[in-house]
Design an enzyme around this catalytic site. Structure first.
Site, PDB file in Angstrom:
ATOM      1  N   TYR A  21      -0.075  53.436-137.738  1.00  0.00           N
ATOM      2  CA  TYR A  21       0.766  52.392-137.157  1.00  0.00           C
ATOM      3  C   TYR A  21       0.655  51.111-137.983  1.00  0.00           C
ATOM      4  CZ  TYR A  21       2.216  48.620-134.078  1.00  0.00           C
ATOM      5  OH  TYR A  21       2.814  47.487-133.574  1.00  0.00           O
ATOM      6  N   GLU A  43       5.394  46.870-125.303  1.00  0.00           N
ATOM      7  CA  GLU A  43       4.558  45.666-125.216  1.00  0.00           C
ATOM      8  C   GLU A  43       4.425  45.191-123.771  1.00  0.00           C
ATOM      9  OE1 GLU A  43       2.714  44.453-127.436  1.00  0.00           O
ATOM     10  OE2 GLU A  43       3.538  45.031-129.365  1.00  0.00           O
ATOM     11  N   TRP A  51      -3.645  47.960-127.133  1.00  0.00           N
ATOM     12  CA  TRP A  51      -2.467  48.537-127.797  1.00  0.00           C
ATOM     13  C   TRP A  51      -2.692  50.006-128.132  1.00  0.00           C
ATOM     14  CZ3 TRP A  51       2.374  48.247-127.829  1.00  0.00           C
ATOM     15  CH2 TRP A  51       3.162  48.721-128.871  1.00  0.00           C
TER      16      TRP A  51
END
Length: 199
Positions: A21, A43, A51
């Site tokens: 990522y 988000e 995350w």
């Protein structure tokens, strides 16, 4: 292929998924509305969580939310919402699930007003990615005056779970701001990418 010996920002070393990522997406400008909505949805679900928790469930979110098709999400029925609340593959937070529908509806309203969500959101940075120069992770901010402004405007438009911290993370994820630390290999690769706004 993920090369483990590359120097990266320190937050991404816990898994190959996290490093991928970081290497492929984080900090790279995004102008496609569907991808922008995907990051907005992810988000908002990340609020209060890590995350990596969201990344690990990203494919589940994609399947559960119709490939992040905001036009479909905007018209989800109560039955569909209840189905999502029973889906162990995503974050089963009732307020966040409902906010996904509300945010999709408001996302479309912004498209109608500005022509695209991309045009709207990138205007906050004058359609040019902000390149910060953090030497260490400690120098990477959690919010900024711009994320404050975005948060305030989105809330005014009826969006939920769009606090300044969430919106700064969104800015980082979509390349509106580049916070790669100065010795990270990715930092020096981004300027050569020639990613341009459709405007």
């Amino acid at each position: 292929m993920i090369t483990a010996d590359r120097i990266r920002c320190g937050w991404c070393h816990s898994s190959d998924l996290y490093m991928k990522y970081h290497d492929v997406e984080w900090g790279v400008p995004v102008y496609d509305d569907t991808t922008l909505f995907e990051f907005l949805l992810l988000e908002t679900f990340q609020a209060g969580l890590s995350w990596i928790t969201i990344l690990n469930k990203r494919e589940n979110f994609k399947a559960a939310f119709d490939q992040f098709d905001y036009k479909k999400i905007a018209h989800y029925s109560d039955d569909k919402i209840q189905e999502l609340l029973q889906d162990a593959g995503i974050i089963r937070n009732k307020l966040k699930v409902y906010s996904a529908v509300t945010n999709a509806q408001n996302f479309i309203k912004i498209q109608e007003e500005f022509g695209s969500f991309s045009t709207y959101i990138w205007a906050f940075v004058n359609h040019t990615p902000i390149k910060n120069s953090p030497r260490t992770l400690k120098e990477v901010p959690a919010t900024s005056p711009i994320s404050d402004s975005i948060s305030k405007d989105l809330k005014k438009r009826g969006f939920k779970f769009v606090g300044s911290t969430v919106m700064y993370a969104f800015m980082q994820a979509t390349g509106m701001v580049d916070d790669h630390v100065e010795n990270c290999w990715k930092r020096n690769s981004l300027p050569q990418m020639d990613v341009k706004s459709p405007d």
